[in-house]
Scaffold this active site. Structure first.
Site, PDB file in Angstrom:
ATOM      1  N   ASP A   1     -10.557 -16.757  -2.456  1.00 34.74           N
ATOM      2  CA  ASP A   1     -11.645 -16.383  -3.338  1.00 34.74           C
ATOM      3  C   ASP A   1     -12.831 -17.244  -2.918  1.00 34.74           C
ATOM      4  O   ASP A   1     -12.680 -18.214  -2.174  1.00 34.74           O
ATOM      5  CB  ASP A   1     -11.241 -16.610  -4.808  1.00 34.74           C
ATOM      6  CG  ASP A   1     -12.111 -15.783  -5.738  1.00 34.74           C
ATOM      7  OD1 ASP A   1     -11.673 -15.514  -6.856  1.00 34.74           O
ATOM      8  OD2 ASP A   1     -13.224 -15.391  -5.326  1.00 34.74           O
TER       9      ASP A   1
HETATM   10  C1  GLC Z   1     -15.638 -14.259  -7.424  1.00 36.07           C
HETATM   11  C2  GLC Z   1     -14.436 -13.528  -7.940  1.00 36.07           C
HETATM   12  C3  GLC Z   1     -13.896 -12.515  -6.981  1.00 36.07           C
HETATM   13  C4  GLC Z   1     -15.046 -11.873  -6.226  1.00 36.07           C
HETATM   14  C5  GLC Z   1     -15.649 -12.945  -5.334  1.00 36.07           C
HETATM   15  C6  GLC Z   1     -16.883 -12.424  -4.596  1.00 36.07           C
HETATM   16  O1  GLC Z   1     -15.610 -15.593  -7.769  1.00 36.07           O
HETATM   17  O2  GLC Z   1     -13.360 -14.301  -8.467  1.00 36.07           O
HETATM   18  O3  GLC Z   1     -13.170 -11.536  -7.744  1.00 36.07           O
HETATM   19  O4  GLC Z   1     -14.602 -10.772  -5.460  1.00 36.07           O
HETATM   20  O5  GLC Z   1     -15.977 -14.130  -6.053  1.00 36.07           O
HETATM   21  O6  GLC Z   1     -17.881 -12.137  -5.511  1.00 36.07           O
END
Ligand code: GLC
Length: 716
Positions: free
Chosen positions: A217
């Protein structure tokens, strides 16, 4: 090897290391030398989020209520087409975390509290996205089931629960849809960052056989070398300028094998290969019907459906809005969206907007009140489950014919809404489709056939998660009894059950049976049949729900969804339906044996109108073939076919040796499934594992003799 195909082996170690870290927030690195383009990674599950206008689709909290695999597949195709059009290679969706906590901020972008419903619908959604040449990225692996302190909280969860509930949606999606990417979660699981938890990767790679790319993430990794070592491949959004040398040093000093670097680089090259296909002709979209079918009719005193020309009043601040979506990375701007009021006014020619309730309202046939919960968002959980009912109560002073339309991301307390409403429609967050979908549902042009995919509580404190909102260390003490399973086990009265939803039609069920009366480990599963009759005056869709009821021992749920299907039944029609229940749904994870085994014995199957409402039942006996091993107990052997004779013939001496010592005359027999004799002898004897007949029998048995006996026990 195809000489034109790019490979990690064409790259230097430095090039490979840099490839495993994002180039910037939304892109991977380009490597011209091998013609590897930079990949564009963008959110999200409800539409493209890249700063350009994009259609805001029904959120997954609503689409999941369709319980319709075809709807999720179509929705995935719509998103895939839009992503392709925006030049996106990887769509960061769907989230398949479990709606364990009713206040969790991101429940609006997840499917359900049930792992089977989540996995089956998510698999179709992923297939739809990838059918358009866009890679899906299933997230967040695993246990990112709430938002408060998401970067740091630890989930303590037992292995059986982890596998049967939290890993199961990923397992289903991987096996049924082969997603190209998985995103690891921010949080800790059992004391380790999820993104570098070796047990999780071992299950993912060696049991689920996921061969795609695992990305972190955004900002989710700790040390890159630990992420890659565990099995991660792509760090996002990327820190290579600052951390490249740390990774290279770890490779050079043997802390991190170059094989891991090569494997990861290879996966990114393969991912780019998949994404390189050109766009296909776009799929025709019917978003309004998709949303309307997913709406859940919670109450209806007969006021619905209404006529297109009825004199209705519309009230609620939602009428000035045009897009309904949760907050954070799954939020979408909308494209060409009109306000809810303008779209409803186009459809209902006798509709008036009433800002403040007054006596005027009593001149209307009905009043549609829009109630909104606006808090659902990534990054934080909701403080509570309340929704402001003041407008509803004011309207009720002047007109009782109230149709309440709920606009919310997850569970809200509805006791008051029910008290003041003649009808209640749960529309969740319908993106920019509400204005066109609601008239279809209210007039019966599309009969709403949604069923709740999460339990609506009658009070917040009924939840097992109540009070843990700010814990750093969350203990999943309810084990596999998450959601409806828990409320069934504790006989807690809920407001609306998992699987609940009304229709404009009425269905009666009969002739529920299975095509097998027992299941052994050799079979794939069982087919169950049930006949429905549509007694209503509308052609309509119905959700057939099949549940399994167990004895609730060993941390097993007393009830669980094991199959579902959405069927269309014309008014007056009688339809015989068949559903397949995989053998795996009759199994529990045995942590000692490290494998799934049958629940064992007689279990009940039921067809329900919701998790709490059994319509018909049938029994099935699970005859697990007990393959004896050194950890099998004497009691388990006795339960096997011919078990009693085998125990007396082969194990008697060693058992007596374990408990009594040398006494060839000690009376020993097995009657009615138990070893006869005084309680202590009988209970201890039956609990002995076979291995102890060597270590504890005072030399009555050798390992070789035990192996021979096990072979005999298994050949019977
Ligand atoms: C965020 C989320 C994830 C998302 C990523 C990009 O923190 O947890 O679901 O796809 O970052 O935005």
């Amino acid at each position: 090897m195809n000489k034109n195909k790019k490979h990690a082996s064409d790259l230097t170690l430095d090039e490979k290391i840099s490839l495993l870290s994002g180039n910037n927030v939304w892109h991977t690195k380009e490597i011209k030398k091998i013609g590897l383009k930079a990949l564009t990674l963008r959110d999200g599950p409800h539409g493209v989020r890249d700063g350009e206008p994009a259609i805001a689709y029904p959120n997954l909290c609503l689409a999941a209520c369709s319980w319709d695999r075809q709807i999720l597949y179509k929705l995935g195709q719509y998103l895939g087409d839009d992503a392709k059009e925006h030049g996106i290679d990887v769509l960061l969706a769907p989230g398949v975390n479990i709606k364990r906590t009713p206040t969790a901020g991101r429940n609006f972008e997840y499917f359900s509290e049930d792992p089977l419903l989540t996995g089956e619908l998510a698999a179709e959604f992923v297939k739809g996205i990838q059918s358009r040449g866009v890679a899906a990225c299933v997230k967040h692996f695993v246990c990112n089931d709430r938002e408060n302190k998401r970067f740091s909280y630890n989930v303590t969860v037992d292995e059986k629960t982890l596998r049967e509930i939290y890993l199961k949606p990923f397992e289903i999606v991987i096996k049924k849809a082969k997603p190209k990417c998985i995103m690891s979660a921010y949080n800790f699981v059992n004391g380790q960052f999820a993104c570098q938890n070796h047990m999780l990767y071992d299950v993912l790679r060696n049991e689920f056989l996921f061969s795609g790319t695992v990305m972190s993430d955004w900002g989710g990794t700790d040390k890159r070398k630990n992420f890659y070592n565990a099995g991660g491949n792509l760090e996002m959004p990327g820190s290579d300028e600052k951390t490249h040398d740390d990774v290279k040093l770890a490779v050079l000093n043997g802390e991190l094998s170059e094989d891991k670097i090569n494997e990861s680089a290879e996966k990114i090259i393969e991912l780019a290969d998949f994404c390189s296909c050109s766009a296909k002709p776009k799929i025709a979209k019917d978003i309004a019907s998709l949303a309307a079918e997913s709406f859940v009719l919670l109450e209806n005193n007969g006021i619905l459906p209404i006529g297109k020309d009825e004199k209705i009043a519309l009230t609620g601040d939602a009428l000035q809005a045009s897009v309904f979506c949760g907050g954070g990375c799954a939020n979408v701007s909308g494209k060409g969206a009109n306000t809810l009021l303008s779209e409803l006014s186009q459809y209902f020619c006798n509709a008036d907007f009433v800002e403040k309730p007054s006596e005027k309202l009593n001149s209307y046939n009905a009043v549609i009140v829009f109630l909104r919960e606006k808090e659902s968002s990534e990054g934080f959980d909701r403080k509570d489950l309340s929704v402001d009912c003041s407008l509803l109560k004011q309207v009720a002073l002047y007109n009782k014919n109230i149709i309440t339309v709920l606009i919310n991301g997850s569970v809200i307390l509805l006791n008051q809404v029910k008290q003041y409403s003649a009808a209640v429609i749960e529309s969740y967050y319908a993106g920019q489709a509400l204005g066109k979908a609601l008239p279809l549902a209210l007039t019966g042009a599309v009969v709403p056939s949604g069923r709740l995919a999460e339990t609506f509580l009658s009070k917040e404190s009924d939840s097992y998660a109540y009070g843990e909102e700010d814990d750093e260390d969350i203990f999943y003490a309810e084990r596999t009894s998450v959601g409806y399973r828990y409320y069934a086990e504790k006989a807690i009265k809920t407001q609306y059950a998992f699987g609940y939803g009304l229709s404009y039609s009425r269905f009666t069920y009969c002739d529920f049976y299975a095509d097998k009366s027992f299941l052994d480990e050799g079979t794939e599963g069982v087919n169950v049949y049930v006949t429905l009759k549509n007694d209503g005056v509308f052609d309509a869709k119905e959700v057939v729900q099949i549940y399994l009821h167990t004895d609730g021992k060993n941390g097993d749920p007393i009830v669980k969804l094991v199959a579902f299907d959405k069927v269309f039944v014309k008014k007056g029609q009688i339809l015989k339906t068949k559903l397949f229940i995989a053998a795996s749904e009759f199994m529990r994870y045995d942590v000692k044996k490290q494998k799934y085994v049958f629940y064992g014995g007689k279990v009940k199957l039921s067809v329900n109108s919701d998790a709490q409402s059994v319509l018909l039942t049938t029994d099935i006996t699970l005859k697990p073939y007990l393959k004896a091993d050194r950890y099998t107990t004497v009691g388990e052997i006795i339960n096997k076919q011919n078990g009693a004779e085998l125990v007396v013939k082969h194990l008697k001496k060693a058992i007596i040796g374990c408990i009594i010592g040398d006494d060839d005359n000690y009376p020993f027999s097995v009657k009615n499934g138990h070893i006869a004799g005084e309680e202590f002898f009988s209970r201890v004897a039956e609990s002995l594992q076979l291995r102890q007949l060597v270590s504890m029998s005072n030399n009555k048995l050798s390992e070789q003799e035990l192996d021979q006996i096990i072979a005999i026990l298994n050949e019977e």
